[in-house]
Scaffold this active site. Structure first.
Site, PDB file in Angstrom:
ATOM      1  CB  THR A  12     -71.442  22.692 -53.167  1.00  0.00           C
ATOM      2  OG1 THR A  12     -70.999  21.421 -52.708  1.00  0.00           O
ATOM      3  CG2 THR A  12     -70.965  22.891 -54.584  1.00  0.00           C
ATOM      4  CE1 TYR A  25     -67.723  19.951 -55.282  1.00  0.00           C
ATOM      5  CE2 TYR A  25     -67.848  21.358 -53.354  1.00  0.00           C
ATOM      6  CZ  TYR A  25     -68.354  20.331 -54.116  1.00  0.00           C
ATOM      7  OH  TYR A  25     -69.473  19.676 -53.715  1.00  0.00           O
ATOM      8  CB  THR A  91     -77.071  19.767 -51.990  1.00  0.00           C
ATOM      9  OG1 THR A  91     -75.916  19.053 -52.414  1.00  0.00           O
ATOM     10  CG2 THR A  91     -77.122  21.142 -52.636  1.00  0.00           C
ATOM     11  CG  ASP A  92     -73.646  15.951 -49.550  1.00  0.00           C
ATOM     12  OD1 ASP A  92     -74.062  16.046 -50.728  1.00  0.00           O
ATOM     13  OD2 ASP A  92     -72.451  15.723 -49.258  1.00  0.00           O
ATOM     14  CE  LYS A 164     -76.980  15.958 -53.610  1.00  0.00           C
ATOM     15  NZ  LYS A 164     -75.679  16.380 -53.057  1.00  0.00           N
ATOM     16  CD  GLU A 285     -94.054  -8.478 -47.441  1.00  0.00           C
ATOM     17  OE1 GLU A 285     -93.509  -9.591 -47.391  1.00  0.00           O
ATOM     18  OE2 GLU A 285     -93.689  -7.573 -48.212  1.00  0.00           O
TER      19      GLU A 285
HETATM   20  N1  ASP Z   1     -70.863  17.908 -49.881  1.00  0.00           N
HETATM   21  C1  ASP Z   1     -71.505  19.170 -50.190  1.00  0.00           C
HETATM   22  C2  ASP Z   1     -72.294  19.594 -48.979  1.00  0.00           C
HETATM   23  O1  ASP Z   1     -73.304  19.011 -48.707  1.00  0.00           O
HETATM   24  C3  ASP Z   1     -72.372  19.023 -51.386  1.00  0.00           C
HETATM   25  C4  ASP Z   1     -73.170  20.227 -51.767  1.00  0.00           C
HETATM   26  O2  ASP Z   1     -73.283  21.196 -51.070  1.00  0.00           O
HETATM   27  O3  ASP Z   1     -73.755  20.214 -52.889  1.00  0.00           O
HETATM   28  O4  ASP Z   1     -71.872  20.486 -48.297  1.00  0.00           O
END
Ligand code: ASP
Length: 328
Positions: A12, A25, A91-92, A164, A285
């Site tokens: 992103t 996007y 970020t994923d 995340k 457990e």
């Molecule tokens: N789907 C995107 C990615 O991981 C989300 C992001 O970058 O925030 O490339």
């Protein structure tokens, strides 16, 4: 000036939307030069070089890209072409790529992952300041020896601990348990601690000459979970299974039987948790000793998968696997 090399992978932070206020996007559209030029003063922080490694949304990160990325970072450092590396990333799966690099980069020099929650074209895009801070950390001599650092929203996380925790918030990352490694404010950096576990040069892991990793599946546990998911995973060729278990890594009795069968057939089985914080303990457990299972300790399912892939690639089995989950 310190030399920082930027490896841009997409995400992103390089995303393009139809307008400044449209939440839709496409990830990974902008090149590394455009990202760098969007950050005022960045070229005053370090002598920058950049490279377009890939242009993917990080949901499309793959084992072969991890191996190639790690090999590239190792070459940059061993050939003394950079004093620090920044990886721009979606970020994923930043936590998985970050942890992978944390385990296989063979240098004290800093590797810093950054990304953004808002695309580059959005109103109040968070990418430029994240990149400014990431380059500042990569250029900082005090970042040496701290493994791979994830720099997002003014926070510095150890790649081992970060996860995340929000699908949409700009404040999208936490380090449950060990907490933040430090903070960065417009390039002013504070460290609170060192990584708690073995990393980079001190690990037994290497990516040299590797182009693939063993298949490890993650199965998400839930009430009424059918045991045949385990058998399907084994039939599809998984060499390891990570359970995103309930609570302290628990599964229904039928699934436990199927996992025990899998472990008996030589499949490595790690119990992690879907909860998101807290440890998964051995023999709580579940009789891990009796059933031949591994407890993930502090690692969430996606990080357990990364570590298990590396362990299996290096031939670790049995009690050595459990030790690796305590050590790394
Ligand atoms: N789907 C995107 C990615 O991981 C989300 C992001 O970058 O925030 O490339």
């Amino acid at each position: 000036m310190t030399r920082v090399h930027i490896l841009a992978t997409g995400g992103t932070i390089a995303g393009i939307g139809p307008s400044q206020v449209d939440p839709a996007y496409r990830a990974g559209g902008l090149s590394v030069d455009v990202l760098v030029d969007a950050v005022p003063g960045l070229r005053d922080v370090a002598t920058l070089t950049g490279e377009q490694f890939s242009q993917v949304g990080s949901q499309d990160m793959r084992d072969d890209l991890w191996l190639a990325l790690a090999a590239r970072v190792n070459t940059l450092f061993s050939a003394d072409e950079a004093d620090g590396v920044v990886v721009t990333h979606g970020t994923d799966t930043a936590e998985e790529t970050g942890y992978f690099l944390h385990l296989v980069v063979k240098s004290e020099k800093p590797v810093v992952l950054t990304g953004s929650m808002r695309p580059a074209t959005a109103l109040s895009a968070d990418g430029p300041l994240n990149l400014f801070n990431a380059v500042s950390v990569a250029a900082d001599p005090h970042a040496r020896g701290r493994g791979t650092i994830v720099a997002v929203n003014d926070d510095l996380h150890s790649a081992r601990d970060v996860t995340k925790s929000s699908t949409t918030d700009v404040q999208a990352f936490v380090s449950p348990g060990p907490g933040l490694l430090g903070t960065a404010s417009y390039g002013r950096i504070r460290y609170f601690r060192h990584p708690t576990h073995v990393h980079t040069r001190a690990t037994e892991f290497s990516v040299d000459g590797r182009y693939s990793l063993p298949r490890v599946d993650i199965l998400y546990a839930h009430a009424n979970m059918p045991a045949d998911l385990v058998r399907a995973s084994v039939a599809l060729g998984a060499q390891g299974i990570v359970i995103a278990g309930m609570g302290n890594g628990n599964v229904p009795a039928g699934v436990a039987h199927a996992l025990t069968d899998a472990a008996g057939a030589g499949i490595a089985v790690v119990r992690s948790s879907r909860v998101g914080s807290g440890d998964v303990g051995r023999n709580i457990e579940v009789d891990d000793d009796g059933l031949g299972l591994v407890a993930s300790d502090q690692l969430n399912p996606q990080k357990s998968r990364v570590l298990l892939q590396l362990c299996l690639a290096h031939g670790l089995q049995g009690r050595s696997l459990q030790d690796a989950f305590y050590r790394y």
